[in-house]
Scaffold this active site. Sequence first.
Site, short mmCIF file in Angstrom:
data_model
loop_
_atom_site.label_atom_id
_atom_site.label_comp_id
_atom_site.label_asym_id
_atom_site.label_seq_id
_atom_site.Cartn_x
_atom_site.Cartn_y
_atom_site.Cartn_z
N CYS A 139 38.52 40.25 45.34
CA CYS A 139 38.78 40.11 43.90
C CYS A 139 38.30 38.79 43.31
O CYS A 139 38.38 38.60 42.10
CB CYS A 139 40.26 40.29 43.62
SG CYS A 139 40.90 41.91 44.11
N CYS A 459 44.35 35.80 43.32
CA CYS A 459 44.52 36.17 44.72
C CYS A 459 43.38 37.11 45.09
O CYS A 459 42.67 37.62 44.23
CB CYS A 459 45.86 36.86 44.93
SG CYS A 459 46.07 38.35 43.91
#
Length: 475
Positions: A139, A459
């Site tokens: 991500c 994250c």
Amino acid sequence: MTSMLTYTFKNLPSTSKWALQFFVRPLSCSSQLRAAPAAQTKSKKTLAKPNIRNVVVVDGVRIPFLQSGTSYKDLMPHDLARAALSGLLTRTNVPKDLVDYIIFGTVIQEVKTSNVAREAALGAGFSDKTPAHTVTMACISSNQAMTTGIGLIASGQYDVVVAGGVELMSDVPIRHSRKMRKMMLELNKAKTLGQRLSLISKFRLNFLSPELPAVAEFSTSETMGHSADRLAAAFAVSRLDQDEYALRSHSLAKKAQDEGLLSDVVPFKVPGRETVTKDNGIRPSSLEQMAKLKPAFIKPYGTVTAANSSFLTDGASAMLIMAEEKALALGYKPKAYLRDFVYVSQDPKDQLLLGPTYATPKVLEKAGLTMNDIDAFEFHEAFSGQILANFKAMDSDWFAQNYMGRKTKVGSPPLEKFNNWGGSLSLGHPFGATGCRLVMAAANRLRKEGGQYGLVAACAAGGQGHAMIVEAYPK
């Protein structure tokens, strides 16, 4: 490291002492739906460093982020990336031959265009003499694309870099089983009919079972949603807290969309279809409707649902990054400086989604700042529970001392400065493209609200994380 969640569930089945370390009064998000007051421009130091080139973002764009299976479903990833690059060219009018290098992030790669940066650049009309490469870091893939570009410019290798990211979840690669792939490859090499018949005789029906991609950790085989549910339980984040936060995200995104604040969005004429002009996942609901949804991962007692999770998203983003002196020589007015950044990594099982907690104090110390210096926070919202668990971890001296090797907590971001124009829960999360959206949201908010420093954090799968300081360019 002792498993946090093993301690939580084994030692106290009814009320976890570990979770009680993080018990705080429930967050009330409803009061945050009003627009935050404009920050007063403060007289703060600049983060420029001697003998290091200043790197600026001139501008950044993204095509609308759409729920998978909608208007982009018949396209390929390089089509979306090309549209973002074309939108950036239109927005900035930068001559294509001035771009020295192009970097894109992506996660689930289309095998036909494994270097999607190169294919998109050629499709958007960039010179075939302009190098391009693709990076992947879950991500935070486009974050990696940006910081790679920063490094190339700061070191003096290049002056002008385009960084971006793309993801197309509407069409992900589905493979034959390994046994079937092995047989097909051996058949392709077989030279005689006898060899072919011998191989075919070994065929079994179970060879036809496909291998479907999953948003799961390779090292633990656990889906990210399952990890988010366990994390929420460990930090005593209730279902109501999560639903309230999700409602806040959607409501703020809708308000920002209606007021024209999402200025990074550029229209995209989808071939053979309509022109898409806005994100389609923004859907404010009600707490009553959200409460009706069943748990999505841990059933029947989990608290993570479709309503408080980010959805599978198609989209692409792109940013024009330059050395400050080059941008000024070309007549541009940059939007922001891209300053200090860090990457962190921790336990991918119990701390998979705590990247912002670990990265935030490190990047603040690197920049010589405190939480009070930050005017705009832009954190990636994978799940409501993930955001709220990070808040509790960041606001806990106990967690800082026992898990981070720090004497004191860094403190949690104040909600009035946090993701004020919505976040990944509402705007969408194309894995490889979100990082650029976060940085542009921070830059645009600083210009709109009069602040000086923004902090971006996210994250990522593998237990990794990223944080960056964005500094507003002087008006």
